[in-house]
Each structure stands twice: as structure tokens, then as C-alpha cells.
Design a protein around this motif. Structure first.
Motif, PDB file in Angstrom:
ATOM      1  N   GLY A 210      -2.289   6.792  -5.739  1.00  0.00           N
ATOM      2  CA  GLY A 210      -2.657   5.619  -6.134  1.00  0.00           C
ATOM      3  C   GLY A 210      -1.136   4.497  -5.413  1.00  0.00           C
ATOM      4  N   ASP A 211      -0.179   5.885  -5.763  1.00  0.00           N
ATOM      5  CA  ASP A 211       1.328   5.281  -4.524  1.00  0.00           C
ATOM      6  C   ASP A 211       1.002   5.019  -3.214  1.00  0.00           C
ATOM      7  OD1 ASP A 211       2.490   4.958  -7.225  1.00  0.00           O
ATOM      8  OD2 ASP A 211       2.681   7.370  -7.515  1.00  0.00           O
ATOM      9  N   VAL A 212       0.477   6.214  -2.718  1.00  0.00           N
ATOM     10  CA  VAL A 212      -0.248   6.576  -1.382  1.00  0.00           C
ATOM     11  C   VAL A 212      -1.460   4.890  -1.274  1.00  0.00           C
ATOM     12  CG1 VAL A 212      -1.174   7.343   0.379  1.00  0.00           C
ATOM     13  CG2 VAL A 212       0.320   8.499  -0.402  1.00  0.00           C
ATOM     14  N   LEU A 213      -2.255   4.989  -1.809  1.00  0.00           N
ATOM     15  CA  LEU A 213      -2.738   3.074  -1.662  1.00  0.00           C
ATOM     16  C   LEU A 213      -1.911   2.039  -1.630  1.00  0.00           C
ATOM     17  CD1 LEU A 213      -5.625   1.482  -1.751  1.00  0.00           C
ATOM     18  CD2 LEU A 213      -6.002   1.901  -3.998  1.00  0.00           C
ATOM     19  N   MET A 214      -0.700   1.990  -2.778  1.00  0.00           N
ATOM     20  CA  MET A 214      -0.089   0.993  -3.425  1.00  0.00           C
ATOM     21  C   MET A 214       0.153   0.670  -1.383  1.00  0.00           C
ATOM     22  SD  MET A 214       0.666  -1.643  -4.806  1.00  0.00           S
ATOM     23  CE  MET A 214       2.094  -3.043  -4.475  1.00  0.00           C
ATOM     24  N   PHE A 215       1.350   1.433  -1.041  1.00  0.00           N
ATOM     25  CA  PHE A 215       2.274   1.661  -0.032  1.00  0.00           C
ATOM     26  C   PHE A 215       1.143   1.175   0.905  1.00  0.00           C
ATOM     27  CE2 PHE A 215       4.803   3.589   3.567  1.00  0.00           C
ATOM     28  CZ  PHE A 215       5.533   2.695   3.374  1.00  0.00           C
ATOM     29  N   ALA A 216       0.635   1.692   1.091  1.00  0.00           N
ATOM     30  CA  ALA A 216      -0.391   1.462   2.831  1.00  0.00           C
ATOM     31  C   ALA A 216      -1.284  -0.223   2.620  1.00  0.00           C
ATOM     32  CB  ALA A 216      -1.616   2.640   2.549  1.00  0.00           C
ATOM     33  N   GLY A 217      -1.327  -0.672   1.763  1.00  0.00           N
ATOM     34  CA  GLY A 217      -2.564  -1.813   1.147  1.00  0.00           C
ATOM     35  C   GLY A 217      -0.725  -2.526   2.050  1.00  0.00           C
ATOM     36  N   VAL A 218      -0.070  -2.835   0.914  1.00  0.00           N
ATOM     37  CA  VAL A 218       1.310  -3.456   1.212  1.00  0.00           C
ATOM     38  C   VAL A 218       1.769  -3.635   2.598  1.00  0.00           C
ATOM     39  CG1 VAL A 218       3.730  -3.941   0.457  1.00  0.00           C
ATOM     40  CG2 VAL A 218       1.730  -3.012  -1.699  1.00  0.00           C
TER      41      VAL A 218
END
Length: 216
Positions: free
Chosen positions: A175-183
Motif C-alpha cells: 500500500g505504501d509503495v502503491l501510494m508513492f508510485a501513484g503520486v
């Protein structure tokens, strides 16, 4: 300089150190060490991603948009605290003290938490609908209210009661990686807005909850 029983300086300290190390040379001890290493590594990855996300948001959003995003995420934090009705410590205690009633404890936790979260989400939805706030802020609040139930159904106490904190931390990494990658992707494309960041934030949170449910 103090000497140990073998006449060498500080031999007492080395003996204690050896005994301390040997105390972990058991199946339970080795499991504890692996859990600690996993917990530390996963927590470090999550914190690096969270810090990177914050830097991107601070640079990609205007001061007004960043303030709206921070306000909405803080509202979600309060919603989770209220909707969760403080059952985490009770669940961990009961799962350890009465393991034979684990199913009843988990069911009660899920039902009470889901009910509290639904009421909290409904209140915030009504408040966002009538409050004189700008549209981006209203949209963000509605997004947060829509996902408060899965965000409140935090299964961490079920892992804590079985001393599987490392697994709990590992499930949060995607979830944290997804958030960073998406932003970062939205920032690079020039499409980063407060509602988009809020949607990514809640999507990442729901992803973590789904992963935790699948591994329970």
C-alpha cells in the motif's frame, strides 16, 4: 580495570553477551529474531515511501490543495479512531487470555467495528453534504467517508496476538509503495490534485486491508 572469572578484563561482560546470544539459539528465539528483522525492514520501507510521498505532495500541490489533503486525511484518522471504538487492546487481550473463543472474539470485533465505522461515515457524509466548503474539500471528505469501514477493520490485533507483527508490517508495504508510485506518476504527468491524492491514499489503505484479510 575489572577482570572476569578467567582473569581477563571485562570477561564478565563477554560472558553475559554470549549467554544473551545463546538465549536466542532456540526455535522460539530464532523466530523472534526473524520477526524483529522483518518488522524493522518493512517499517523502514514504509517510512521511506511515506516520506517520499509527502515530499512529492508538498511540491506537486498548491498550498491550498495540500492543506485540504492534510485536513481530509486527519479527518479520516479521527473517523477511524471513533469508528474503531477502541477495541484493539481488548481484542489482543482476549485472544491471548481466551484463545478457545478466538472466533467469537474476532466476530464481535468485526461486527462492532463495522457498525461504528458505518455510523461515523454516515455522519461525515451528511456533514460534508451540508457544510459550506469548496468542492475539492467536499469530494475528499466523501471519499474518506466511503472507505472508513474497510479502514476501520484493521486486523493488526489478530496478528499481534499471534506474535506476527512482521507479517502485519509486510502487508502494509504494498500500500505504501502503491501510494508513492501513484503520486509520483501523477506528479510527473502534471495531473496531481488533492482529490486524486486522496483517492490514492484510500485505495492504498483498502489494498492493505484486503491483503490482511486474505492472509488471516
Amino acid at each position: 580495570m575489572p577482570a572476569g572469572t578467567d582473569g581477563l578484563p571485562n570477561a564478565g561482560w563477554s560472558s553475559r553477551a554470549r549467554r544473551f546470544v545463546r538465549s536466542y539459539d532456540t526455535p522460539a528465539g530464532r523466530q523472534a529474531v526473524r520477526s524483529l528483522i522483518g518488522l524493522g525492514g518493512c517499517t523502514a520501507i514504509s517510512q521511506v515511501c511515506a516520506f517520499g510521498t509527502l515530499i512529492v505532495l508538498a511540491n506537486g500541490l498548491s498550498p491550498e490543495e495540500f492543506g485540504v489533503y492534510v485536513f481530509a486525511t486527519n479527518v479520516l484518522a479521527y473517523m477511524v479512531a471513533v469508528g474503531g471504538v477502541g477495541l484493539v487492546n481488548v481484542v489482543v487481550r482476549d485472544l491471548n487470555m481466551i484463545p478457545e473463543q478466538a472466533d467469537e472474539t474476532a466476530t464481535g470485533f468485526l461486527v462492532i467495528t463495522a457498525t461504528g465505522a458505518a455510523i461515523t461515515g454516515a455522519v461525515v457524509t451528511m456533514a460534508a453534504g451540508v457544510a459550506p466548503v469548496p468542492s475539492p474539500e467536499r469530494h475528499l471528505l466523501l471519499i474518506m467517508a466511503a472507505v472508513v469501514i474497510p479502514m476501520c477493520l484493521n486486523l493488526t490485533p489478530l496478528y499481534d496476538s499471534h506474535h506476527r507483527q512482521a507479517l502485519s508490517a509486510a502487508l502494509g508495504v504494498p500500500g505504501d509503495v502503491l501510494m508513492f508510485a501513484g503520486v509520483a506518476s501523477l506528479y510527473g504527468a502534471g495531473l496531481l490534485t488533492a482529490p486524486a491524492a486522496g483517492f490514492l491514499f484510500t485505495s492504498a489503505g483498502v489494498t492493505v486491508m484486503q491483503a490482511a484479510t486474505n492472509h488471516t
